[in-house]
Design an enzyme around this catalytic site. Structure first.
Site, mmCIF file in Angstrom:
data_model
loop_
_atom_site.group_PDB
_atom_site.id
_atom_site.type_symbol
_atom_site.label_atom_id
_atom_site.label_comp_id
_atom_site.label_asym_id
_atom_site.label_seq_id
_atom_site.Cartn_x
_atom_site.Cartn_y
_atom_site.Cartn_z
ATOM 1 N N LYS A 124 0.727 -1.127 0.022
ATOM 2 C CA LYS A 124 0.185 0.268 0.071
ATOM 3 C C LYS A 124 0.746 1.086 -0.008
ATOM 4 O O LYS A 124 1.932 1.115 0.479
ATOM 5 C CB LYS A 124 -0.714 0.085 1.378
ATOM 6 C CG LYS A 124 -1.986 0.964 1.183
ATOM 7 C CD LYS A 124 -3.190 0.254 0.290
ATOM 8 C CE LYS A 124 -4.303 1.204 0.213
ATOM 9 N NZ LYS A 124 -5.530 0.634 -0.462
ATOM 10 N N ASP A 164 -7.135 4.581 -4.627
ATOM 11 C CA ASP A 164 -7.636 4.477 -3.540
ATOM 12 C C ASP A 164 -8.135 5.698 -2.954
ATOM 13 O O ASP A 164 -8.503 6.450 -3.748
ATOM 14 C CB ASP A 164 -6.635 4.176 -2.109
ATOM 15 C CG ASP A 164 -7.536 3.531 -0.784
ATOM 16 O OD1 ASP A 164 -7.901 2.435 -0.894
ATOM 17 O OD2 ASP A 164 -7.402 4.237 -0.062
HETATM 18 P P1 NDP Z 1 -13.110 7.906 -2.669
HETATM 19 O O1 NDP Z 1 -12.102 8.706 -2.795
HETATM 20 O O2 NDP Z 1 -13.443 7.735 -4.152
HETATM 21 O O3 NDP Z 1 -14.434 8.171 -1.939
HETATM 22 C C1 NDP Z 1 -14.379 8.234 -0.519
HETATM 23 C C2 NDP Z 1 -15.526 8.637 0.030
HETATM 24 O O4 NDP Z 1 -15.416 8.426 1.635
HETATM 25 C C3 NDP Z 1 -15.804 10.269 -0.138
HETATM 26 O O5 NDP Z 1 -17.209 10.224 -0.553
HETATM 27 C C4 NDP Z 1 -15.521 10.842 1.006
HETATM 28 O O6 NDP Z 1 -15.813 12.009 1.315
HETATM 29 C C5 NDP Z 1 -15.727 9.965 2.173
HETATM 30 N N1 NDP Z 1 -14.828 10.023 3.000
HETATM 31 C C6 NDP Z 1 -13.390 9.747 3.008
HETATM 32 N N2 NDP Z 1 -12.762 9.805 4.553
HETATM 33 C C7 NDP Z 1 -14.010 10.366 5.224
HETATM 34 C C8 NDP Z 1 -14.060 10.552 6.550
HETATM 35 N N3 NDP Z 1 -12.943 10.729 7.403
HETATM 36 N N4 NDP Z 1 -15.386 10.678 7.004
HETATM 37 C C9 NDP Z 1 -16.444 10.554 6.261
HETATM 38 N N5 NDP Z 1 -16.193 10.424 4.814
HETATM 39 C C10 NDP Z 1 -15.130 10.097 4.581
HETATM 40 O O7 NDP Z 1 -12.359 6.649 -2.064
HETATM 41 P P2 NDP Z 1 -13.040 5.007 -2.457
HETATM 42 O O8 NDP Z 1 -14.285 4.975 -2.766
HETATM 43 O O9 NDP Z 1 -11.788 4.468 -3.624
HETATM 44 O O10 NDP Z 1 -12.513 4.374 -1.221
HETATM 45 C C11 NDP Z 1 -13.380 4.310 0.036
HETATM 46 C C12 NDP Z 1 -12.815 2.874 0.676
HETATM 47 O O11 NDP Z 1 -12.693 1.785 0.086
HETATM 48 C C13 NDP Z 1 -11.563 3.159 1.457
HETATM 49 O O12 NDP Z 1 -11.540 2.689 2.732
HETATM 50 C C14 NDP Z 1 -10.631 2.436 0.453
HETATM 51 O O13 NDP Z 1 -9.373 1.919 1.101
HETATM 52 C C15 NDP Z 1 -11.713 1.152 0.333
HETATM 53 N N6 NDP Z 1 -11.383 0.296 -1.167
HETATM 54 C C16 NDP Z 1 -11.078 1.042 -2.164
HETATM 55 C C17 NDP Z 1 -10.917 0.436 -3.269
HETATM 56 C C18 NDP Z 1 -11.233 0.927 -4.909
HETATM 57 O O14 NDP Z 1 -11.030 -0.006 -5.642
HETATM 58 N N7 NDP Z 1 -11.395 2.263 -4.756
HETATM 59 C C19 NDP Z 1 -10.711 -1.018 -3.216
HETATM 60 C C20 NDP Z 1 -10.742 -1.929 -2.003
HETATM 61 C C21 NDP Z 1 -11.289 -0.810 -0.828
HETATM 62 P P3 NDP Z 1 -15.130 13.499 0.942
HETATM 63 O O15 NDP Z 1 -15.037 13.326 -0.485
HETATM 64 O O16 NDP Z 1 -16.247 14.403 1.654
HETATM 65 O O17 NDP Z 1 -13.837 13.395 1.543
#
Ligand code: NDP
Length: 448
Positions: A124, A164
């Site tokens: 990572k 991510d």
């Molecule tokens: P994105 O950046 O596309 O989206 C993240 C979302 O979560 C946004 O809506 C963001 O809101 C919100 N968010 C982030 N931090 C916080 C917080 N502290 N409190 C509240 N809301 C929050 O990320 P992903 O969708 O890619 O990833 C989301 C999760 O999934 C992570 O844990 C990642 O590790 C996991 N994951 C992702 C994969 C992928 O293929 N993308 C694969 C496997 C796991 P805002 O925009 O307001 O910050």
């Protein structure tokens, strides 16, 4: 050394890395029966070896912003284990990124990748760079500068990063361009690339879709299905919006999404048109709350989605977003299934509470493995330079998620049978993933 002694050592040495300790303890506490059945693991000190990454690369990133000001950020790549294949895992850009978070994510990634049955190790990376409020030029310059450092340590057979939080296809494209520029190689060094230049179809959708495929299998095991069920989803990013999309496609009713500013509740449910609107809104960095003016529903500032009644919850934002109080709300509100779309979105206490109340629970390392699984398919398509159709990849994804579900459920039965037949997917997933890596390490001797 016993596993409990090994945990104590990790807790003492890494007391300043709470997320990492949390992830290690979760795995350690569930693999004891497997460990007892395989004395060679103890003899080869497999657990003690696996809690230390092969290496952590830390670097400085100098870049110039749109206003001509010099900026300095920190960057890391945690290369945790390449026992089963090249290091593989995403890159996160978020101000909260530090070594504890990247080590927890890298550690989880080892077992997640092993669970897919595809040849990938775990790693990572990321930076404390905050993409919020940055211009496209800022993002491009930062991604170039980040890869200028990272390119020394990655490669298609060495270490293959992906996206991510804060890193989507735009950022991957900029990083890929810099890698190509520096190395003169056009290959599979990153996954999540644009489909026109080496990316795989379904990669964008894979994590969210895969989580819902896992859910379907989990519900089928209870003679249940998703049709008409109300689904609480957190996050409004890649994982959450694609999870919402697949829920809708399968006849479920997604009623919430959220972001760091609050929660959007739409009792009528999100349909394809609304989800497309949300994707566009987030792509343009515009407020989620604007939805209410277009489609109705309600906006709850600074609140999480767990206060609403629902049948299923798919937390898909970030680590530890569901604490014990939230878990109590989920149970009170009638939620019967919790599927981790994000990595470790439930605290350890929240997991204990919902499992105690017999809510069916899918841990992230099993449920969100669809993204990395399709990344592995992207790597193999890059190697043979032949690309498969959307439907072909989607079918593979469904099969992979079914295999992950079935192998975790079988391991739970074999090593951790409960009196009431409750399937412990946490133990099952950890045992399957750990066993595959441990067997490889034993076969290698002590060189890994
Ligand atoms: P994105 O950046 O596309 O989206 C993240 C979302 O979560 C946004 O809506 C963001 O809101 C919100 N968010 C982030 N931090 C916080 C917080 N502290 N409190 C509240 N809301 C929050 O990320 P992903 O969708 O890619 O990833 C989301 C999760 O999934 C992570 O844990 C990642 O590790 C996991 N994951 C992702 C994969 C992928 O293929 N993308 C694969 C496997 C796991 P805002 O925009 O307001 O910050």
């Amino acid at each position: 050394m016993s596993i409990s002694q090994a945990i104590e050592k990790v807790e003492a040495r890494y007391a300043h890395q709470p997320e990492f300790v949390q992830a290690v303890k979760e795995v350690a506490l569930t693999i004891a029966p497997l460990y007892d059945a395989h004395p060679e693991y103890k003899k080869n000190k497999i657990f003690e070896r696996l809690v230390e990454p092969d290496r952590i690369i830390a670097f400085r990133i100098n870049w110039e912003n749109d206003k001509g000001e010099v900026q300095v950020n920190r960057g890391w790549r945690v290369q945790f284990s390449n026992a089963l294949g090249p290091y593989k895992g995403g890159v996160r850009f978020h101000p909260s990124v530090n070594q504890s978070i990247l080590k927890f994510l890298g550690f989880e990634q080892i077992f997640k990748n092993a669970l897919t049955g595809l040849p990938m190790g775990g790693g990572k990376g990321g930076s404390d760079f905050d993409p919020k409020g940055k211009t496209d030029n800022d993002i491009r310059r930062f991604c170039y500068a980040f890869m200028r450092e990272l390119h020394h340590y990655v490669g298609k057979d060495v270490d293959v990063p992906a996206g991510d939080i804060g890193v989507g296809s735009r950022e991957v494209s900029y990083m890929f361009a810099m890698y190509k520029n520096l190395t003169h190689e056009h290959g599979g060094v990153l996954t999540g690339k644009g489909v026109g230049f080496g990316g795989s179809l379904v990669r964008t959708e894979a994590t969210g879709y895969g989580a819902v495929y896992f859910l379907e299998n989990m519900m089928a095991a209870q003679n249940d299905n998703i049709k008409g069920k109300k689904v609480l989803i957190s996050g409004a990013g890649n994982v959450s919006l694609h999870a919402a999309e697949k829920v809708f496609m399968l006849g479920g009713v997604p009623i919430t999404v959220s972001d760091s500013k609050g929660t959007l509740y739409d009792e009528a449910g999100l349909d394809q048109q609304k989800i497309d609107w949300l994707k566009k809104q987030k792509d343009q960095n515009k407020p989620l709350a604007d939805y209410v003016d277009v489609y109705g529903g309600e906006w709850f500032a600074e609140q999480k989605p767990w206060q609403f009644k629902g049948d299923i919850a798919i937390p898909s934002a970030t680590q530890n977003e569901v604490n014990e109080d939230d878990a109590k709300l989920l149970v009170e509100n009638g939620v019967k299934y919790v599927v981790e779309g994000a990595n470790m979105p439930l605290t350890a206490k929240a997991v204990d509470y919902i499992c105690l109340h017999r809510v069916h629970f899918a841990p992230g390392k099993a449920a969100n493995a669809g993204g990395v699984a399709v990344s592995a398919l992207e790597m193999s398509q890059n190697s043979v330079r032949q690309y498969k159709s959307f439907d072909q990849i989607d079918e593979r994804l469904k099969l992979i998620m079914k295999n992950i579900h079935d192998s975790a459920a079988d391991a739970s039965q074999k090593y951790n049978q409960t009196e009431d037949g409750y399937i412990d997917y946490v133990a099952g997933a950890n045992i399957v993933g750990f066993k595959r890596v441990a067997d490889a390490l034993c076969a290698y001797g002590i060189l890994n």
